[in-house]
Design a protein around this motif. Sequence first.
Motif, PDB file in Angstrom:
ATOM      1  N   PHE A 178       0.942  -1.219   0.406  1.00 45.27           N
ATOM      2  CA  PHE A 178      -0.497   0.338  -0.373  1.00 45.27           C
ATOM      3  C   PHE A 178       0.450   1.241   0.150  1.00 45.27           C
ATOM      4  O   PHE A 178       2.268   1.063   0.644  1.00 45.27           O
ATOM      5  N   VAL A 179       0.265   2.442  -0.675  1.00 47.41           N
ATOM      6  CA  VAL A 179       0.745   4.132  -0.475  1.00 47.41           C
ATOM      7  C   VAL A 179       0.112   4.474  -0.236  1.00 47.41           C
ATOM      8  O   VAL A 179      -1.183   4.730  -0.557  1.00 47.41           O
ATOM      9  N   HIS A 180      -0.093   5.662   0.039  1.00 47.79           N
ATOM     10  CA  HIS A 180      -0.599   6.915   0.096  1.00 47.79           C
ATOM     11  C   HIS A 180      -1.893   7.659  -0.773  1.00 47.79           C
ATOM     12  O   HIS A 180      -1.039   7.467  -2.446  1.00 47.79           O
TER      13      HIS A 180
ATOM     14  N   SER B  43       0.226   9.148  -7.246  1.00 47.25           N
ATOM     15  CA  SER B  43      -0.016   8.440  -8.228  1.00 47.25           C
ATOM     16  C   SER B  43       0.087   6.525  -8.843  1.00 47.25           C
ATOM     17  O   SER B  43      -0.270   6.664  -9.868  1.00 47.25           O
ATOM     18  N   LEU B  44       0.997   6.300  -7.940  1.00 48.41           N
ATOM     19  CA  LEU B  44       1.741   5.165  -8.110  1.00 48.41           C
ATOM     20  C   LEU B  44       1.008   3.488  -9.003  1.00 48.41           C
ATOM     21  O   LEU B  44       0.981   3.614  -9.708  1.00 48.41           O
ATOM     22  N   ILE B  45      -0.483   3.637  -7.600  1.00 45.45           N
ATOM     23  CA  ILE B  45      -1.541   2.812  -8.329  1.00 45.45           C
ATOM     24  C   ILE B  45      -2.169   3.203 -10.052  1.00 45.45           C
ATOM     25  O   ILE B  45      -2.296   1.643 -10.195  1.00 45.45           O
ATOM     26  N   GLU B  46      -2.060   3.760 -10.192  1.00 44.49           N
ATOM     27  CA  GLU B  46      -2.483   4.833 -11.470  1.00 44.49           C
ATOM     28  C   GLU B  46      -2.226   4.246 -12.867  1.00 44.49           C
ATOM     29  O   GLU B  46      -2.293   2.980 -13.630  1.00 44.49           O
TER      30      GLU B  46
ATOM     31  N   LEU C  56      -3.814  -7.212 -12.075  1.00 44.97           N
ATOM     32  CA  LEU C  56      -3.750  -6.824 -11.056  1.00 44.97           C
ATOM     33  C   LEU C  56      -4.927  -6.740 -10.095  1.00 44.97           C
ATOM     34  O   LEU C  56      -5.841  -6.113 -10.408  1.00 44.97           O
ATOM     35  N   LYS C  57      -4.753  -7.247  -9.134  1.00 43.89           N
ATOM     36  CA  LYS C  57      -6.049  -6.926  -8.469  1.00 43.89           C
ATOM     37  C   LYS C  57      -6.123  -5.786  -7.870  1.00 43.89           C
ATOM     38  O   LYS C  57      -4.497  -5.373  -7.147  1.00 43.89           O
ATOM     39  N   TYR C  58      -6.151  -4.336  -7.152  1.00 43.69           N
ATOM     40  CA  TYR C  58      -5.926  -3.653  -6.695  1.00 43.69           C
ATOM     41  C   TYR C  58      -6.939  -3.024  -5.384  1.00 43.69           C
ATOM     42  O   TYR C  58      -8.007  -3.526  -5.656  1.00 43.69           O
ATOM     43  N   ASP C  59      -6.623  -2.588  -4.553  1.00 44.91           N
ATOM     44  CA  ASP C  59      -7.334  -1.914  -3.614  1.00 44.91           C
ATOM     45  C   ASP C  59      -7.228  -0.147  -3.489  1.00 44.91           C
ATOM     46  O   ASP C  59      -6.913   0.513  -3.349  1.00 44.91           O
ATOM     47  N   LYS C  60      -8.510   0.013  -4.580  1.00 44.15           N
ATOM     48  CA  LYS C  60      -9.395   1.613  -5.248  1.00 44.15           C
ATOM     49  C   LYS C  60      -7.525   1.958  -6.113  1.00 44.15           C
ATOM     50  O   LYS C  60      -6.715   1.589  -6.402  1.00 44.15           O
TER      51      LYS C  60
ATOM     52  N   GLN D 167       9.441  -4.106  -9.235  1.00 51.11           N
ATOM     53  CA  GLN D 167       9.244  -2.721  -9.179  1.00 51.11           C
ATOM     54  C   GLN D 167       8.361  -2.226  -8.933  1.00 51.11           C
ATOM     55  O   GLN D 167       8.673  -0.610  -8.647  1.00 51.11           O
ATOM     56  N   PHE D 168       7.066  -2.070  -8.293  1.00 52.97           N
ATOM     57  CA  PHE D 168       6.718  -1.742  -7.330  1.00 52.97           C
ATOM     58  C   PHE D 168       7.207  -0.958  -6.161  1.00 52.97           C
ATOM     59  O   PHE D 168       7.237   0.220  -5.679  1.00 52.97           O
ATOM     60  N   ILE D 169       7.615  -1.817  -5.440  1.00 52.14           N
ATOM     61  CA  ILE D 169       8.098  -1.692  -3.981  1.00 52.14           C
ATOM     62  C   ILE D 169      10.215  -0.037  -4.782  1.00 52.14           C
ATOM     63  O   ILE D 169       9.665   0.903  -4.161  1.00 52.14           O
ATOM     64  N   TYR D 170      10.369  -0.063  -6.072  1.00 50.80           N
ATOM     65  CA  TYR D 170      11.333   0.577  -6.460  1.00 50.80           C
ATOM     66  C   TYR D 170      10.583   1.895  -6.448  1.00 50.80           C
ATOM     67  O   TYR D 170      11.035   2.914  -6.111  1.00 50.80           O
TER      68      TYR D 170
END
Length: 136
Positions: free
Chosen positions: A80-82, A86-89, A98-102, A121-124
Motif C-alpha cells: 500500500f502507498v499513500h 499516482s502510483l496505483i494509477e 492485477l487486483k487493486y485496492d482502489k 518494480q512496485f517497491i522501486y
Amino acid sequence: MEFNNSEVEQVFTQYRASTQQILLKIRQWIFEVAANTEKIGQVEECLKWGEPSYVTHTPKSGTTLRLSQLKSNPYEYGLFVHCQTSLIEEFRLVYPELKYDKNRGVIFDSREQVQTDVVKQFIYLALSYSSRKKSL
C-alpha cells in the motif's frame, strides 16, 4: 534479516504462516532495493496504521510503503502507498490484470506464486516516487 523495531516484528508474528513468509521476503526486498539504488538511500521501518511501513529518509526519495495481510482474507496481502500518489494509477496501466485496492494498493494471494519482478518494480517505484516526480 533482523528487526530493529520490536513492534513491527510483533505484527509479522500475527500473520498467517504462508502470508507471513511472503511478507518477510518482500520486507527483505525493500531493504535490498534501497541498498542497491543510490537515489533511494536509507529506509526506516516503523508502524503506520498498525502496519509495517517503510519510509525513505536520507534523501526523502519516496512515499511510504506499507505491507499488510488483509483482514477480509488472510490469504491475501497488499503493498500500500499513500492514496494521493499516482502510483496505483500508473501501475494499473502496466499491469491491468492485477487486483487493486482502489488507489491505495496492489493485492496478491499467498496461495499463488509470488510475482517477484512485479513486486520489486512496485517497491522501486514507491521508494523513488518523490525523486521521480521532482525530475519530471
